[in-house]
Design an enzyme around this catalytic site. Structure first.
Site, PDB file in Angstrom:
ATOM      1  CG  HIS A  23      -1.971   1.089   1.342  1.00  0.00           C
ATOM      2  ND1 HIS A  23      -3.058   1.227   0.852  1.00  0.00           N
ATOM      3  CD2 HIS A  23      -1.587   2.587   1.794  1.00  0.00           C
ATOM      4  CE1 HIS A  23      -3.626   2.365   0.976  1.00  0.00           C
ATOM      5  NE2 HIS A  23      -2.652   3.357   1.598  1.00  0.00           N
ATOM      6  CD  GLU A  24       1.617   3.515   3.659  1.00  0.00           C
ATOM      7  OE1 GLU A  24       1.877   4.563   3.134  1.00  0.00           O
ATOM      8  OE2 GLU A  24       0.560   3.553   4.181  1.00  0.00           O
ATOM      9  CG  HIS A  27       0.573   6.162  -0.630  1.00  0.00           C
ATOM     10  ND1 HIS A  27      -0.630   6.613  -1.536  1.00  0.00           N
ATOM     11  CD2 HIS A  27       0.239   5.481   0.413  1.00  0.00           C
ATOM     12  CE1 HIS A  27      -1.682   6.515  -0.751  1.00  0.00           C
ATOM     13  NE2 HIS A  27      -1.453   5.710   0.531  1.00  0.00           N
TER      14      HIS A  27
END
Length: 377
Positions: A23-24, A27
Site C-alpha cells: 500500500h505504502e 504512494h
C-alpha cells in the site's frame, strides 16, 4: 500439527506486513515517478525500532506500533499528510521543488489513490490466479442445483408457498445461476423479506419469503448471523471450467465487486441495527482470523489475504479526512472550487477525521477484546 497460538503469532505479521508495505509502496512509487520527495517511509507508527536513510534522503524505518504505515512527503506537516497551508504559501522556490502540496492537483490525486489501488491489484492478482489455476466453478447440472428437492424441518420457504420441484430463477430480481448464488443472495439478509421467483409448471411465480435469522458457529468458535429459508437443492456438484488470463481477470473483477457489495451491505446493516456492532472487527479480530486461516493451509490464508487487501482499499477510500478517501474528497472540492479549501476548514476537517479514526480504532479494539474467550464470551 502446531498449536493454534503459533499460527496466531505468525499469521498477523504475515498478513498485515506485506499488505501495508505494498500500500505504502504504491504512494511512494507514484510520488517518486512525479518527482515528489519522500522524507520517510514507515511500516508501523510511533517510535522507530530500526531504519536507514537512502541516498535520496528518504528514511526507511520499522516502527513500534504495527497497525499501519505511512509515507511522509516533503511539505507534509505530519505522517497523516496534513498540509501546512501557511508554510506552503510562504515556501521558497527551493522548498516548492519536490513538495507534495505544490505538485499539480491531478498528480496529488494519483499519488493518494495509488495506495488503495495497489491493494486492489493484489486482490485481483490473487483471485485471478485462483481462477486461472483451478478454473471457474460452475454447476454440473444447473437445473438440478436450482430445483428445490426438499425442505428443512422449519422452512420459511415452504411456509411462503414454495414447493418441491420449483426451479429458482431469481432472488430480489437477481438471476441465479447456481445454488451457491442462492445461498449468497439469502445469507446476508437475516430476518429480511425477499422476493424469490420460481418456475412452476412452465409459469413464473414470485413469493415473499421472510428469512430465518440464525447464529452459526465455525470450527474456531467464531459466531455470525446469517439468513436461511430452509431449502435443499436436488444436486450440489460443481465442475471447473478452464480459464485463460483475460477470463480469469474478468472473473476476479466480478468476484471482487461481489465481495465489496457484501461489505457495504454488512456495514449498512450495522448502522440500521439489523446486525450487532459486535460483528465489526479490528486488529485483534484480524489477528485471530489470520492465525486461524493460516492453520487451514496456504490456500485459505492466501484467500484471506485477498479479502483483507480489498478491505483495506475499501476503508482507505472512505471520504474521511486523514484517510486516502478524505484527501481525494478535498482534491475533488479543490477541482470544483478551482482553489484549495481554506486553512481553517482544512485544519478542522483533518482534526475531526483523525479523532474519528482513533475513536473507531479504540471502539473496535475494545469490541474485539470483549469477544475473546478470556473475557467470558
Amino acid at each position: 500439527m502446531l498449536p493454534l497460538w503459533v499460527y496466531y503469532v505468525f499469521g498477523f505479521p504475515l498478513l498485515l506486513g506485506p499488505l501495508i508495505t505494498v500500500h505504502e509502496l504504491g504512494h511512494y512509487i507514484v510520488g517518486r515517478w512525479f518527482g515528489v520527495q519522500a522524507e520517510a517511509f514507515s511500516i508501523g507508527f510511533g517510535k522507530e525500532i530500526w531504519g536507514f536513510t537512502d541516498k535520496r534522503g528518504t528514511r526507511w524505518k520499522l516502527s513500534a506500533l504495527p497497525l499501519g504505515g505511512y509515507v511522509q512527503f516533503k511539505g507534509d506537516m505530519n505522517p497523516a499528510s496534513i498540509p501546512d497551508t501557511a508554510a506552503a504559501e510562504q515556501a521558497s522556490a527551493e522548498e516548492r521543488s519536490g513538495s507534495f502540496h505544490h505538485a499539480a492537483l491531478w498528480k496529488r490525486a494519483l499519488i493518494v489513490f495509488a495506495g488503495p489501488a495497489t491493494n486492489i491489484l493484489v486482490t485481483l492478482a490473487i483471485f485471478a490466479s485462483f481462477f486461472a489455476f483451478y478454473g471457474k466453478p460452475v454447476p454440473a447440472d444447473a437445473d438440478s442445483q436450482l430445483t428445490i428437492a426438499e425442505f428443512a424441518e422449519t422452512s420459511p420457504a415452504r411456509e411462503a408457498g414454495l414447493r418441491a420441484g420449483d426451479r429458482i430463477i431469481s432472488v430480489e430480481g437477481e438471476t441465479m445461476e447456481s445454488f451457491r448464488d442462492v445461498q449468497n443472495a439469502i445469507m446476508m439478509y437475516p430476518g429480511r423479506t425477499l422476493d424469490i421467483t420460481v418456475l412452476r409448471d412452465g409459469a413464473r411465480e414470485t413469493f415473499a419469503v421472510t428469512t430465518e435469522s440464525r447464529e452459526v458457529e465455525d470450527g474456531f468458535g467464531n459466531k455470525s448471523k446469517i439468513g436461511l429459508v430452509g431449502i435443499q437443492a436436488a444436486e450440489a456438484e460443481m465442475t471447473y471450467e478452464p480459464q485463460g488470463i483475460i477470463g480469469s481477470l474478468g472473473l476476479a473483477v466480478d468476484h471482487s465487486i461481489g465481495v465489496v457489495d457484501m461489505m457495504i451491505t454488512g456495514v449498512a446493516q450495522i448502522f440500521t441495527g439489523e446486525r450487532s456492532v459486535q460483528e465489526l472487527g479490528g486488529p485483534v479480530k484480524i489477528a485471530k482470523f489470520s492465525g486461524e486461516q493460516l492453520s487451514m493451509g496456504a490456500l485459505a490464508f492466501t484467500n484471506f489475504v485477498a479479502l483483507i487487501s480489498l478491505n483495506l482499499a475499501f476503508i482507505n477510500l472512505l471520504p474521511i479526512p486523514a484517510l486516502d478517501g478524505g484527501h481525494l474528497a478535498f482534491y475533488a472540492a479543490e477541482a470544483v472550487r478551482r482553489k484549495p479549501i481554506g486553512p481553517r476548514g482544512t485544519e478542522v476537517a483533518y482534526r475531526a477525521g483523525v479523532a474519528l479514526v482513533l475513536a473507531l480504532m479504540v471502539f473496535v479494539t475494545i469490541n474485539d477484546l470483549a469477544g475473546l474467550p478470556i473475557f467470558g464470551n
